[in-house]
Write a protein that holds these residues in place. Structure first.
Motif, mmCIF file in Angstrom:
data_model
loop_
_atom_site.group_PDB
_atom_site.id
_atom_site.type_symbol
_atom_site.label_atom_id
_atom_site.label_comp_id
_atom_site.label_asym_id
_atom_site.label_seq_id
_atom_site.Cartn_x
_atom_site.Cartn_y
_atom_site.Cartn_z
ATOM 1 N N LEU A 1 -5.369 14.067 -8.801
ATOM 2 C CA LEU A 1 -5.965 12.881 -8.177
ATOM 3 C C LEU A 1 -7.213 12.407 -8.911
ATOM 4 O O LEU A 1 -7.673 11.279 -8.684
ATOM 5 C CB LEU A 1 -6.302 13.162 -6.710
ATOM 6 C CG LEU A 1 -5.107 13.394 -5.785
ATOM 7 C CD1 LEU A 1 -5.573 13.508 -4.338
ATOM 8 C CD2 LEU A 1 -4.083 12.283 -5.917
ATOM 9 N N ALA A 2 -7.761 13.243 -9.777
ATOM 10 C CA ALA A 2 -8.919 12.824 -10.567
ATOM 11 C C ALA A 2 -8.513 12.056 -11.821
ATOM 12 O O ALA A 2 -9.370 11.476 -12.488
ATOM 13 C CB ALA A 2 -9.754 14.043 -10.957
ATOM 14 N N LEU A 3 -7.217 12.042 -12.129
ATOM 15 C CA LEU A 3 -6.753 11.315 -13.313
ATOM 16 C C LEU A 3 -6.960 9.808 -13.128
ATOM 17 O O LEU A 3 -6.903 9.307 -11.998
ATOM 18 C CB LEU A 3 -5.276 11.617 -13.570
ATOM 19 C CG LEU A 3 -4.932 13.075 -13.933
ATOM 20 C CD1 LEU A 3 -3.435 13.271 -14.037
ATOM 21 C CD2 LEU A 3 -5.623 13.479 -15.231
ATOM 22 N N PRO A 4 -7.191 9.074 -14.192
ATOM 23 C CA PRO A 4 -7.482 7.635 -14.081
ATOM 24 C C PRO A 4 -6.420 6.842 -13.326
ATOM 25 O O PRO A 4 -6.754 5.944 -12.551
ATOM 26 C CB PRO A 4 -7.584 7.186 -15.559
ATOM 27 C CG PRO A 4 -7.969 8.424 -16.297
ATOM 28 C CD PRO A 4 -7.312 9.567 -15.593
ATOM 29 N N GLY A 5 -5.147 7.172 -13.521
ATOM 30 C CA GLY A 5 -4.092 6.434 -12.839
ATOM 31 C C GLY A 5 -4.184 6.558 -11.331
ATOM 32 O O GLY A 5 -4.041 5.570 -10.594
ATOM 33 N N ALA A 6 -4.421 7.781 -10.840
ATOM 34 C CA ALA A 6 -4.541 7.992 -9.401
ATOM 35 C C ALA A 6 -5.796 7.300 -8.860
ATOM 36 O O ALA A 6 -5.765 6.724 -7.770
ATOM 37 C CB ALA A 6 -4.599 9.494 -9.102
ATOM 38 N N ARG A 7 -6.888 7.333 -9.602
ATOM 39 C CA ARG A 7 -8.104 6.693 -9.137
ATOM 40 C C ARG A 7 -7.948 5.174 -9.070
ATOM 41 O O ARG A 7 -8.499 4.525 -8.179
ATOM 42 C CB ARG A 7 -9.275 7.079 -10.029
ATOM 43 C CG ARG A 7 -9.706 8.535 -9.835
ATOM 44 C CD ARG A 7 -10.741 8.978 -10.823
ATOM 45 N NE ARG A 7 -11.925 8.140 -10.800
ATOM 46 C CZ ARG A 7 -12.969 8.319 -11.603
ATOM 47 N NH1 ARG A 7 -12.952 9.285 -12.496
ATOM 48 N NH2 ARG A 7 -14.024 7.527 -11.526
ATOM 49 N N ALA B 1 0.807 -1.226 0.000
ATOM 50 C CA ALA B 1 0.000 0.000 0.000
ATOM 51 C C ALA B 1 0.837 1.272 0.000
ATOM 52 O O ALA B 1 0.280 2.366 0.085
ATOM 53 C CB ALA B 1 -0.926 0.000 1.211
ATOM 54 N N ARG B 2 2.151 1.143 -0.119
ATOM 55 C CA ARG B 2 2.994 2.338 0.001
ATOM 56 C C ARG B 2 2.735 3.349 -1.109
ATOM 57 O O ARG B 2 2.609 4.546 -0.857
ATOM 58 C CB ARG B 2 4.464 1.930 0.032
ATOM 59 C CG ARG B 2 4.865 1.280 1.347
ATOM 60 C CD ARG B 2 6.292 0.789 1.349
ATOM 61 N NE ARG B 2 6.600 0.132 2.620
ATOM 62 C CZ ARG B 2 7.725 -0.542 2.856
ATOM 63 N NH1 ARG B 2 8.651 -0.628 1.904
ATOM 64 N NH2 ARG B 2 7.922 -1.108 4.027
ATOM 65 N N ARG B 3 2.665 2.895 -2.345
ATOM 66 C CA ARG B 3 2.427 3.833 -3.450
ATOM 67 C C ARG B 3 1.074 4.526 -3.339
ATOM 68 O O ARG B 3 0.996 5.758 -3.418
ATOM 69 C CB ARG B 3 2.575 3.124 -4.793
ATOM 70 C CG ARG B 3 4.018 2.804 -5.158
ATOM 71 C CD ARG B 3 4.146 2.318 -6.586
ATOM 72 N NE ARG B 3 3.975 3.394 -7.537
ATOM 73 C CZ ARG B 3 3.079 3.408 -8.521
ATOM 74 N NH1 ARG B 3 2.236 2.397 -8.683
ATOM 75 N NH2 ARG B 3 2.998 4.422 -9.355
#
Length: 385
Positions: free
Chosen positions: A375-381, A201-203
Motif C-alpha cells: 500500500l506504500a507503493l506509488p500506484g496504491a497511494r 470508487a470500486r477499485r
C-alpha cells in the motif's frame, strides 16, 4: 452540551461497553472452565452479530434517517450490559451477550459515524472525532474492567453496572441531537443490503480501503485476547489486571494518533498504520520469547498506533468516496470489513491447535508488513488520493 458533543459522548459510552468483557474473559475461563478456542470464540462471536447489523443499518438509516435507527439501539446497549450480569455462571449467556453487543455496536458505530459526519460537515475532522470517541471508549472499558476484575468484589458484575450508569447519561443526551438527514435527502427504494460503494470508487475501495480496514481490529483484538493467553503464566496473580492494561494501552493509543493521520494524509496513514502494527507484533513476539512481559507495553503502544491510523485513514477515505445519500451504507461496509479482524484471534488459535500460538502470531505480523509495503507503493497511494 452541543449536539456534536452529545453524540460524541453517546458513541464513546457505547464503545466503552463493548470491551468491558474483554479482560474478564480470563475470569470466565476459570469460572466456566473455557478452552482457549472457546475463549477466543466468545470474543469473536461479537463480529457475528455486528457484521450483519453494519450491512443492514447503514442503508436503513439512509432511508429512514439517523435518529430512528440509532436511538433504540443505544437503549439496547444498556440492556445488554444488564444481561451480562448473569454471564459469570452461563456460557450461553456469555455468547448471547457478546452476539447482542455486536449487533448493537454495528448499528451505533456505522450510523452514528454517518450522523456525526453530517453534524460536523468536514470529512477529515469528523473522521478524527469518531476515531477519538471510539478509541477512548474501547480503551476505557477494558482498563476499568481489568482493574475491577482483578481487585474489586463481584468482578463479573460491578464493571457492567458502571457501564449501565454511563448508558443512562448517554440516553439522556440523545434528545439534544437533531436529525441531519431530512426526507428530501433520503434514499427511496433500492436493495435492503446496499454496500454503498460508488462505481468510480470500486477499485480504490477493494485494493486500498479494505486492506486498511482489516488492520483496524486485527491489532487490538490480538492484543486483547491472544497476548493475555500467552502472558498469563508470566504474571500469576495479576493476569486480569495486566490484560486490562495491555488492552487499555493499545486502544487508548488509537485516540492519540488522529493528529498524526492529519499530517500524513489518508493515503500514507493507512500503510504506516499497518507497518506500525507489524512492528508491534514483532516486539510482542520478542517479549514472549524472552519472558520479558513488560515489553508488551511498548508493543501495545505500537499496535494501538497502528489500529488508530488504520481507523482514521479508512474513515477519511470513506468520507471522501461516499455519495451523500449512501454515506451510511458505505460507512457500514467499511466497519464490516474492519470487524472481520475480530475473527483473527480465533483463527490464530485454530491454526495453533494444541501447539504454540507464537507461529501463527508471527505469520500475522508478516502479512501486516507485506500489506504495508504494497500500500506504500506509488500506484496504491494514487488510488487512495
Amino acid at each position: 452540551m452541543g449536539p456534536t458533543a452529545a453524540l460524541w459522548t453517546v458513541v464513546f459510552v457505547v464503545a466503552f461497553g463493548t470491551n468491558v468483557p474483554t479482560p474478564l474473559l480470563l475470569v470466565y475461563r476459570e469460572t466456566l472452565d473455557l478452552a482457549p478456542t472457546t475463549l477466543t470464540a466468545a470474543f469473536g462471536v461479537y463480529a457475528a452479530g455486528l457484521i450483519p447489523a453494519l450491512l443492514l443499518s447503514g442503508p436503513a438509516s439512509d432511508r429512514l434517517g439517523r435518529r430512528p435507527v440509532v436511538v433504540p439501539f443505544v437503549v439496547l446497549a444498556g440492556l445488554v450490559s444488564v444481561l451480562f450480569l448473569a454471564a459469570g455462571s452461563s456460557v450461553l449467556v456469555l455468547f448471547l451477550g457478546r452476539f447482542l453487543q455486536g449487533a448493537v455496536s454495528g448499528v451505533v458505530f456505522s450510523v452514528g459515524t454517518a450522523w456525526l459526519g453530517e453534524l460536523v460537515d468536514d470529512p477529515g475532522r469528523s473522521a478524527r472525532l469518531t476515531t477519538i470517541a471510539l478509541a477512548a471508549g474501547w480503551a476505557g472499558g477494558p482498563l476499568v474492567a481489568g482493574l475491577m476484575g482483578q481487585w474489586a468484589p463481584l468482578p463479573t458484575v460491578l464493571p457492567y453496572l458502571v457501564h449501565v450508569a454511563l448508558m443512562v447519561v448517554a440516553v439522556a443526551l440523545l434528545p439534544g441531537v437533531p436529525e441531519t438527514l431530512g426526507p428530501e435527502r433520503r434514499r427511496t427504494g433500492g436493495p435492503l443490503v446496499n454496500l454503498g460503494v460508488p462505481v468510480h470508487a470500486r477499485r480504490p475501495f477493494v485494493l486500498v480501503v479494505v486492506p486498511v480496514a482489516l488492520g483496524v481490529f486485527a491489532f487490538p483484538s490480538t492484543a486483547a485476547t491472544v497476548l493475555p493467553l500467552l502472558l498469563t503464566p508470566q504474571v500469576p496473580g495479576i493476569a486480569v489486571a495486566v490484560a486490562g492494561i495491555v488492552a487499555g494501552v493499545t486502544l487508548s493509543t488509537g485516540a492519540l494518533v488522529p493528529p498524526l493521520q492529519r499530517r500524513l494524509g489518508a493515503a500514507r496513514g493507512g500503510p504506516v498504520g499497518l507497518g506500525l502494527g507489524a512492528v508491534g507484533l514483532g516486539l510482542a513476539l520478542l517479549a514472549l520469547g524472552l519472558d520479558a512481559w513488560p515489553l508488551l507495553l511498548p508493543a501495545a503502544l505500537l499496535l494501538g498506533a497502528g489500529y488508530g491510523l488504520c481507523l482514521a485513514s479508512g474513515l477519511a477515505m470513506v468520507a471522501a468516496l461516499a455519495l451523500p445519500r449512501e454515506r451510511g451504507a458505505l460507512t457500514g461496509t467499511f466497519y464490516a470489513c474492519a470487524y472481520l479482524g475480530f475473527g483473527v484471534p480465533y483463527l490464530l488459535s485454530a491454526l495453533a491447535g494444541d501447539g504454540s500460538l507464537l507461529g501463527p502470531l508471527a505469520g500475522l505480523g508478516a502479512v501486516a508488513a507485506l500489506l504495508a509495503v504494497l500500500l506504500a507503493l506509488p500506484g496504491a497511494r494514487r488510488l487512495a488520493a
